[in-house]
Scaffold this motif. Sequence first.
Motif, PDB file in Angstrom:
ATOM      1  N   GLU A  91     -15.743  20.514 -71.208  1.00 38.58           N
ATOM      2  CA  GLU A  91     -14.606  20.480 -72.124  1.00 38.58           C
ATOM      3  C   GLU A  91     -14.878  21.400 -73.318  1.00 38.58           C
ATOM      4  O   GLU A  91     -15.874  21.248 -74.006  1.00 38.58           O
ATOM      5  CB  GLU A  91     -14.432  19.051 -72.647  1.00 38.58           C
ATOM      6  N   PRO A  92     -13.991  22.334 -73.581  1.00 37.46           N
ATOM      7  CA  PRO A  92     -14.210  23.164 -74.757  1.00 37.46           C
ATOM      8  C   PRO A  92     -14.095  22.320 -76.026  1.00 37.46           C
ATOM      9  O   PRO A  92     -13.275  21.422 -76.097  1.00 37.46           O
ATOM     10  CB  PRO A  92     -13.083  24.197 -74.698  1.00 37.46           C
ATOM     11  N   ASN A  93     -14.960  22.600 -76.943  1.00 37.11           N
ATOM     12  CA  ASN A  93     -14.984  21.801 -78.155  1.00 37.11           C
ATOM     13  C   ASN A  93     -14.450  22.633 -79.304  1.00 37.11           C
ATOM     14  O   ASN A  93     -14.661  23.830 -79.376  1.00 37.11           O
ATOM     15  CB  ASN A  93     -16.434  21.380 -78.432  1.00 37.11           C
ATOM     16  N   VAL A 105     -16.688  24.997 -81.485  1.00 38.88           N
ATOM     17  CA  VAL A 105     -17.254  26.256 -81.010  1.00 38.88           C
ATOM     18  C   VAL A 105     -16.717  27.420 -81.830  1.00 38.88           C
ATOM     19  O   VAL A 105     -15.521  27.523 -82.080  1.00 38.88           O
ATOM     20  CB  VAL A 105     -16.924  26.466 -79.524  1.00 38.88           C
TER      21      VAL A 105
END
Lengths: 574, 357
Positions: B3-5, B8
């Motif tokens: 899951e992209p956070n 970032v």
Amino acid sequence: MRSSKECRIAIVIDHCEGTLSHIFDEAMVRYFSGLPCVVSCYQDDNLSSPRRLEKLVAKLRKGKADRAVIVGGSPKRYEASFRRLDLGTGFNPYMFLVANVREQAVWTIPDVERAKEKTKTIVAKRIREATCLSPIGEEKFELSKNAIVLGGGVVGMRAALALADANIQVTLLSRAKDIGGKAIQLTHFYDRPGEVSSWFKDQVKKVKKHPNIAVKTSVELKGLEGSLGDYRVKVEDPSGKRREVEGSAVILAMGNDVIPNTEGIFGHQRFISPPQMEAMLADGGKSLVTDKERPLQTVTFILDLVNETIKIDSANAIKNAILLRENHDRAVYVICRDVKVSLDGMEKQYRKAREMGVIFIKYDDPPKFSLVNGQINVEVKEVSIQMRGDDYSLSILSDLVVVSERFVPSKDNQMLADVLGIPLAEEGFLMDENPQFARVRTNRRGVFIAGGCRYPQTLDESLVEAEAAAAGVTELLSQGFFGYDLAVAEIDPAKCAACLTCPRVCPHSAIVVERYAEGNVYVTGGYEKDFRWKAARVLPMQCYGCGICVSSCPTKAITLKHLTDDEISLQVGV
Amino acid sequence: MIEPNKAVTVGQRPGVADQNVLILGSGIAGITTALELSEMGISSTILERRDRLGGQAAVFACKASEKCNKCFACVVDNQIQEVSRRSGIRILTESTLGKISGDPGRFKVQIQSGGNESRLEASVILVATGVDFFNARQKPEYGYGLFQNVITAQDLDEMLHAKGRVLRPSDGQVPSRIAFFQCVGSRDETIGHLWCSKVCCAYALRFMKAIRHQYPEIETSFFYIDIQPLGRSFESLLEACRQDERMHLIRSLPSKVYGHRTSTDLRIRFIDPVSGGITEEGFDLIVLSIGMTPREDADQVADLLHVPKNEEGFYRSPPPDSGIFVSGACKGPRDIGGSIIDAKATAREIAQYLGGV
């Protein structure tokens, strides 16, 4: 193997600064050019020079070739530049091969003519091998900027602070009720004025107040799984409730355990441990008295019975000996095998201790202890007295004897080693991936070690380790993604028998086998119609491409993408 | 797969790419810091006084016996190769530091390379200038420079590195009895060096293991004050040395070396801890384990950059907002492994100072 007609090979001859020029004469170059699929042939004097390399790349880009064979020195000389750098040749980085004629022919065969023959064979084989090269792609995935630090001691705290300052969200897990660990037992630094407690309280406060650090105390470590970018630590709180903490990377800083020495006479109340000594000095020396309120006059430190190659006890003994002389006027003896002075400023401390009247006694044979009228008699042979030819012992009647606790690996080490597949060093401490090249990094990508779980060291040394581990994590997470090429092992699920050989041999825990039946019940006979064994799977971001699984697989289901069986067969000429 | 956070921050580090860290010294500390910085996308310029990279450790030979003895010598070769290939690291050899002006974060530096003078801008200056080895001639009683077969451990290391063999300088023959003298230039108030160089015990013991492995017939003696442990693998190394019957660990420092300019044989005088008396013994090669001292030009660099020093003359870390950092053995004696760890920690501090991470 694809049809060799499709390949267009460029041969690049590296004269290795002229050392190979006598081999690469005109006839040899003609021979190379005449080999099948070879469309061009370039020569250079020194390919390890970046400027020469640039020129060559320009030529390659203009040429017709789609792959290249470099003829020259060892692959090490070229791999980094040809594989890891994006040179802009227009080739995939894996469309290069190296024919190491320098080491395999020129250096090993003194006779020039025979060396030339061997060179021809090597190059011919490499050309054949080049025909079955195929491009290998790259992948990357995003990494969240969060990390888990296991262990709430000074090392864990320092690592957490370093990460938090770099804008990484940190979860700090501690088994104890409060963070702080064993350093709380210390009262003074050995090498600088000022009390540990104020420095220490300051550290604790910083950790607790930092917006990027979440501290979870009183949690028992139950397991750790996942891979880079997706580590999950399982912990249990005192009520038995389990939960998972997630992070992209993990720093293990659980410290080491200590076993007090209480066997036999060491159980007597006049024998105390170094932390007890620290505690006695912490209250201004009020407790430096017997139970009848008589002062404890003579204090003897016994070193090197355990932890002979760890400097902590020696540093603390010298520090406390000075305090006992300076502030409390006690008679102090330090009995050791070797005085450990290999710490910054310790030689000066040692000199100061002696000037203040601390008596150092060095032994080869361990001292003997006996009880004499409630005091401890320490009998020891001093090496310099033995030197005078007389063989008699010194007898030191002591009111208090400080014996070291044995430093042992944390009991979590074995469990972590098992679940993470991290090897243990011979003493049972956690092992770095490679003690030389990759200190504080483990063989599991994204897992770092620092402090006492790696090896017990003095405060300063451990704190530097904590920062180095934090640097490792920061470096990994700073880009926001992890990029890797797919020069890794790959398993053909159709051939896999799920025999579990490969996950067992993999040194990097990069292979997973999904459970193949519901609830992991072994299914025998009469499978359902659609039942399929689930196969082992390589996690490419964990794989280092070492090839151990490939050679162990009984069904030959695994291929190493950058070194296939076809390539090896061609190399050995089968 | 993950899951992209939101946290970032890919590519959100403006300015870091334009930062330049000037690294003084291409020893293991300097090189490692440069590599670590490059991993974090920070470029650097390495300034080296000599014509080659690697500093003192570059001439060290591998000290493996039947197994690796973890001497770290191979790391240096590896790091040198790595640093010369990496983009974003500029290397200036045979160059020295001239005048410095500007403020922390924006230093303007003059560089002298050969006869040429150039200028560059640096956001940060890292001092990783390392140490000098003790000049053994300052202990005339050991006869270094007088007797051919009295050499320093570094001489021996260079010999092993270059020729792969241990030979007596006097006649090129393999020696039969080698003595290692510890603490030459360390722990010695007569020359004002009241510090332990930390690494020499482990260094010499590893050396002896390696020599005994290559030449099982050679008898070796190790003269010491106290054996100083060094890190995790030391325990097994020390145990292996104690087990070896032809490796004598003698707790006594020799007082003098006697010999003749032309003769191969040397006699040494020391107090024998077993018999208790003054003893003389013959050796045909004496190796002095010379310690580490602050560099000869340590004061100049310190004055130029306002780097504080400790009582021994090694550097201390300047205040964090000065834009000047110190790493490696110039802070005090340390081994290759210790310098690497230190360099990693320093690289992180620099990155943090630059606000890049």
